[in-house]
Design a protein around this motif. Structure first.
Motif, PDB file in Angstrom:
ATOM      1  N   ASN A  28       0.814  -1.218   0.000  1.00  0.00           N
ATOM      2  CA  ASN A  28       0.000   0.000   0.000  1.00  0.00           C
ATOM      3  C   ASN A  28       0.850   1.272   0.000  1.00  0.00           C
ATOM      4  O   ASN A  28       0.530   2.257   0.662  1.00  0.00           O
ATOM      5  CB  ASN A  28      -0.955  -0.029   1.193  1.00  0.00           C
ATOM      6  CG  ASN A  28      -1.985  -1.139   1.056  1.00  0.00           C
ATOM      7  OD1 ASN A  28      -2.840  -1.089   0.181  1.00  0.00           O
ATOM      8  ND2 ASN A  28      -1.892  -2.166   1.886  1.00  0.00           N
ATOM      9  N   HIS A  53       2.509  -5.560   4.164  1.00  0.00           N
ATOM     10  CA  HIS A  53       1.224  -4.906   3.879  1.00  0.00           C
ATOM     11  C   HIS A  53       1.399  -3.412   3.647  1.00  0.00           C
ATOM     12  O   HIS A  53       0.986  -2.868   2.621  1.00  0.00           O
ATOM     13  CB  HIS A  53       0.242  -5.157   5.028  1.00  0.00           C
ATOM     14  CG  HIS A  53      -1.096  -4.519   4.833  1.00  0.00           C
ATOM     15  ND1 HIS A  53      -1.380  -3.237   5.274  1.00  0.00           N
ATOM     16  CD2 HIS A  53      -2.218  -4.967   4.231  1.00  0.00           C
ATOM     17  CE1 HIS A  53      -2.629  -2.944   4.949  1.00  0.00           C
ATOM     18  NE2 HIS A  53      -3.162  -3.974   4.329  1.00  0.00           N
ATOM     19  N   SER A  54       1.993  -2.747   4.616  1.00  0.00           N
ATOM     20  CA  SER A  54       2.157  -1.298   4.519  1.00  0.00           C
ATOM     21  C   SER A  54       3.224  -0.848   5.500  1.00  0.00           C
ATOM     22  O   SER A  54       3.657  -1.625   6.355  1.00  0.00           O
ATOM     23  CB  SER A  54       0.837  -0.579   4.822  1.00  0.00           C
ATOM     24  OG  SER A  54       0.448  -0.828   6.168  1.00  0.00           O
ATOM     25  N   VAL A  69      -4.305   0.862   7.563  1.00  0.00           N
ATOM     26  CA  VAL A  69      -5.530   1.106   6.805  1.00  0.00           C
ATOM     27  C   VAL A  69      -5.941  -0.175   6.081  1.00  0.00           C
ATOM     28  O   VAL A  69      -5.110  -0.830   5.441  1.00  0.00           O
ATOM     29  CB  VAL A  69      -5.330   2.247   5.792  1.00  0.00           C
ATOM     30  CG1 VAL A  69      -6.585   2.459   4.952  1.00  0.00           C
ATOM     31  CG2 VAL A  69      -4.947   3.530   6.522  1.00  0.00           C
ATOM     32  N   TYR A  70      -7.201  -0.525   6.187  1.00  0.00           N
ATOM     33  CA  TYR A  70      -7.721  -1.716   5.514  1.00  0.00           C
ATOM     34  C   TYR A  70      -7.880  -1.430   4.021  1.00  0.00           C
ATOM     35  O   TYR A  70      -8.392  -0.386   3.631  1.00  0.00           O
ATOM     36  CB  TYR A  70      -9.073  -2.096   6.115  1.00  0.00           C
ATOM     37  CG  TYR A  70      -9.712  -3.309   5.479  1.00  0.00           C
ATOM     38  CD1 TYR A  70      -9.377  -4.593   5.911  1.00  0.00           C
ATOM     39  CD2 TYR A  70     -10.631  -3.185   4.439  1.00  0.00           C
ATOM     40  CE1 TYR A  70      -9.956  -5.712   5.329  1.00  0.00           C
ATOM     41  CE2 TYR A  70     -11.212  -4.299   3.845  1.00  0.00           C
ATOM     42  CZ  TYR A  70     -10.865  -5.559   4.300  1.00  0.00           C
ATOM     43  OH  TYR A  70     -11.439  -6.667   3.723  1.00  0.00           O
ATOM     44  N   ASN A  71      -7.422  -2.358   3.199  1.00  0.00           N
ATOM     45  CA  ASN A  71      -7.539  -2.227   1.750  1.00  0.00           C
ATOM     46  C   ASN A  71      -8.024  -3.554   1.196  1.00  0.00           C
ATOM     47  O   ASN A  71      -7.263  -4.516   1.103  1.00  0.00           O
ATOM     48  CB  ASN A  71      -6.190  -1.846   1.142  1.00  0.00           C
ATOM     49  CG  ASN A  71      -6.226  -1.792  -0.386  1.00  0.00           C
ATOM     50  OD1 ASN A  71      -7.276  -1.987  -0.994  1.00  0.00           O
ATOM     51  ND2 ASN A  71      -5.079  -1.536  -0.988  1.00  0.00           N
ATOM     52  N   LYS A  72      -9.288  -3.637   0.852  1.00  0.00           N
ATOM     53  CA  LYS A  72      -9.870  -4.911   0.403  1.00  0.00           C
ATOM     54  C   LYS A  72      -9.265  -5.383  -0.917  1.00  0.00           C
ATOM     55  O   LYS A  72      -9.401  -6.554  -1.280  1.00  0.00           O
ATOM     56  CB  LYS A  72     -11.385  -4.785   0.267  1.00  0.00           C
ATOM     57  CG  LYS A  72     -11.846  -3.866  -0.858  1.00  0.00           C
ATOM     58  CD  LYS A  72     -13.362  -3.851  -0.955  1.00  0.00           C
ATOM     59  CE  LYS A  72     -13.848  -2.964  -2.105  1.00  0.00           C
ATOM     60  NZ  LYS A  72     -15.321  -2.967  -2.226  1.00  0.00           N
ATOM     61  N   ASN A  73      -8.575  -4.504  -1.619  1.00  0.00           N
ATOM     62  CA  ASN A  73      -7.975  -4.853  -2.910  1.00  0.00           C
ATOM     63  C   ASN A  73      -6.469  -5.104  -2.812  1.00  0.00           C
ATOM     64  O   ASN A  73      -5.763  -5.047  -3.820  1.00  0.00           O
ATOM     65  CB  ASN A  73      -8.241  -3.736  -3.926  1.00  0.00           C
ATOM     66  CG  ASN A  73      -9.725  -3.577  -4.213  1.00  0.00           C
ATOM     67  OD1 ASN A  73     -10.440  -4.554  -4.380  1.00  0.00           O
ATOM     68  ND2 ASN A  73     -10.187  -2.335  -4.249  1.00  0.00           N
ATOM     69  N   SER A  74      -5.988  -5.394  -1.619  1.00  0.00           N
ATOM     70  CA  SER A  74      -4.542  -5.568  -1.439  1.00  0.00           C
ATOM     71  C   SER A  74      -3.977  -6.668  -2.319  1.00  0.00           C
ATOM     72  O   SER A  74      -2.858  -6.549  -2.830  1.00  0.00           O
ATOM     73  CB  SER A  74      -4.223  -5.874   0.029  1.00  0.00           C
ATOM     74  OG  SER A  74      -4.254  -4.700   0.805  1.00  0.00           O
ATOM     75  N   THR A  77      -3.546  -5.398  -5.786  1.00  0.00           N
ATOM     76  CA  THR A  77      -2.477  -4.392  -5.751  1.00  0.00           C
ATOM     77  C   THR A  77      -1.115  -5.074  -5.692  1.00  0.00           C
ATOM     78  O   THR A  77      -0.178  -4.681  -6.404  1.00  0.00           O
ATOM     79  CB  THR A  77      -2.659  -3.467  -4.532  1.00  0.00           C
ATOM     80  OG1 THR A  77      -3.950  -2.866  -4.571  1.00  0.00           O
ATOM     81  CG2 THR A  77      -1.592  -2.373  -4.521  1.00  0.00           C
TER      82      THR A  77
END
Length: 524
Positions: A28, A53-54, A69-74, A77
């Motif tokens: 991210n 993740h980040s 931060v939550y990212n449902k499309n990780s 990505t």
């Protein structure tokens, strides 16, 4: 794949050294951060990347000051970033990730398998662990990942360990070895590289090496008998790589007080010469405070790690300076030996490169969520453990006018005031009850602050057990039960995970529809 000998003839010494570096990549990241990493890859001929993740994730944000931060499309990505970074690299990059219980360890909205401690409870069913390894490997391939930095083969012999605990298969050296081998074979069946960690054994510590340097005061004889045993057994069977942990182990070094990850006595003399490991040694993340705080000079830590015997320098924060430091201090033979090992690993990884890149990732994940659920159901059935009591006691309890009480955090944002208000409500609800079916999920999987329980919650739970007939089903790290008076319950059953499949199995067990077949892999 490029022929090794021809590459050797064209690469400069600096470029060969670059192949040994594994900077961190973040799913991210901002565009500016992505461009900086692309430049690093191109400028220094980087050999591999390790994805997180980040920059705010637990693996890098030790103090927890940055919000994740939550990212449902990780997942998508990640897949696109891997393709992007590969496109700017002259030589294919090895892509690594920590996926001990699946990509879900780093990427939300992906299949999650049970923690190692849950798998440790399963008896005589290593075929299921093979299946877990194969499924995790398929998910890695769908993303474009070649190297899963797993499994953990540390022995879980310190219940206060703040970082290993639930990530270990248990306290029995033979079970740890055999379950790790099964998981490795599963991943190998799908052509995914593996790594056993954290050499020489991070289990018997009460310090998190992300934050400080753990000390293990055992003699070499004791370590060979226990901590080193799984490493030796797996090395004998064959494994791609060993990760060197950041540990102070005076019993394994005679002249060097440095941590194990940068200690030539431990990596070169012990791991390579005595234990016979000829594969790739990868350092644990070099940004971890166990080592990074003590070597502020840019490039010095990277040189020490390489000189000790690490072939791959993971999470290097000073790549340019590290390359120069190795160039100025290492012999050409040292550089060529490490380069040869990492290149052979690349050849193995890309031997079946089509299977790593030509996967419809969305379709794969949709199918694998179904496969994951089916496998998790079988794992739940095999791991469910009757810790206290017997099925007759549960059957008798079931015929009473019992009350069901659930103690669980339903929101991460709950503050202590809200939790205590809810506790007062629970007290009133059960005040006149005599039989309680208690469904308990610890707030945290790690032991810090009693696994996240407030003192008042523990007092309430233990008061219930002391004054009423309680059947307890526990959905979490079993070591949390050290805070609970389980011996005074009618029965205590460990389900280990709070996944739906594990909840369903616990329900069926309570109703008498199936047996508890697991065995707790740690001593409470």
């Amino acid at each position: 794949m490029i022929d090794l000998e021809s590459v050797k003839k064209t690469l400069t010494i600096h470029q060969k050294i670059g192949q040994l570096f594994m900077p961190a990549a973040f799913i991210n990241d901002t565009e500016d951060e992505i461009l900086r990493l692309e430049k690093l890859i191109k400028t220094h001929n980087i050999g591999s990347l390790c994805f997180f993740h980040s920059r705010a994730s637990a693996a890098t944000n030790y103090e927890g000051k940055k919000k994740v931060v939550y990212n449902k499309n990780s997942f998508e990505t990640l897949r696109k970033l891997i393709e992007r970074y590969q496109s700017v690299s002259k030589i294919p990059l090895l892509i690594a990730i920590d996926a001990e219980w699946g990509l879900a360890m780093r990427i939300e909205n992906t299949p999650q398998y049970p923690y190692a401690i849950t798998l440790g409870a399963i008896q005589n069913a290593n075929d299921l662990l093979f299946e877990v390894g194969a499924n995790i490997a398929k998910d890695c391939k769908a993303a474009g990942i070649h190297w899963n930095l797993a499994p953990v083969v540390d022995i879980n012999n310190n219940p206060d360990n703040p970082v290993i605990g639930y990530r270990s298969f248990g306290e029995d050296r033979e079970q740890v070895s055999q379950k790790a081998i099964a998981l490795i074979k599963g991943m190998e069946s799908e052509n995914i590289l593996t790594s056993i960690k954290h050499f020489p054994g991070h289990g018997d510590t009460d310090t998190d090496s992300h934050l400080g340097l753990p000390v293990i005061g055992k003699s070499k004889e004791e370590l060979v008998e226990n901590e080193l045993y799984p490493f030796q057994q797996i090395i004998n069977k064959g494994v791609d790589s060993v990760m060197a942990g950041h540990l102070s182990v005076p019993g394994l070094t005679t002249k060097d007080s440095r941590p194990s990850s940068i200690n030539k006595d431990i990596i070169t003399d012990l791991l390579r010469n005595e234990m016979g490991f000829t594969g790739v040694v990868i350092s644990d993340a070099l940004n971890m405070h166990a080592v990074s705080k003590n070597y502020p000079e840019k490039g010095m830590l990277e040189w020490l790690a390489f000189d000790a015997g690490n072939d791959v320098l993971c999470f290097t924060e000073h790549t340019a300076e590290g390359i120069e430091s190795i160039f100025n201090n290492a012999t050409e033979e040292q550089i060529d030996d490490s380069f040869q090992r990492i290149w052979e690993l690349k050849e193995k990884a890309f031997r079946n490169s089509n299977s790593n890149t030509n996967v419809n990732s969305i379709t794969h994940l949709e199918l694998d969520f179904l496969s994951c659920s089916h496998l998790n159901r079988k794992l739940a059935e095999k791991s469910l453990t009757l810790l206290q009591g017997d099925k007759k006691g549960i059957a008798t309890f079931r015929d009473t006018d019992y009350c069901t009480l659930t103690i669980k955090r339903f929101s991460e944002g709950q503050d202590s005031h809200e939790i205590l208000n809810g506790l007062e409500t629970s007290k009133k609800e059960v005040a006149n009850e005599t039989h309680i079916l208690l469904l308990l999920t610890p707030p945290n999987v790690k032991p810090t602050n009693h696994f996240g329980f407030l003192d008042q919650e523990l007092d309430f739970i233990n008061q219930l057990i002391a004054t009423k007939k309680v059947v307890l089903y526990h959905f979490g790290n079993p070591l949390a039960l050290r805070n609970i008076y389980t011996k005074d319950t009618v029965a205590t059953v460990i389900a280990y995970q709070d996944f739906k499949e594990f909840q369903d199995v616990a329900t069926e067990h309570f109703l008498g529809k199936l047996e508890a077949k697991g065995k707790i892999p740690v001593t409470l």
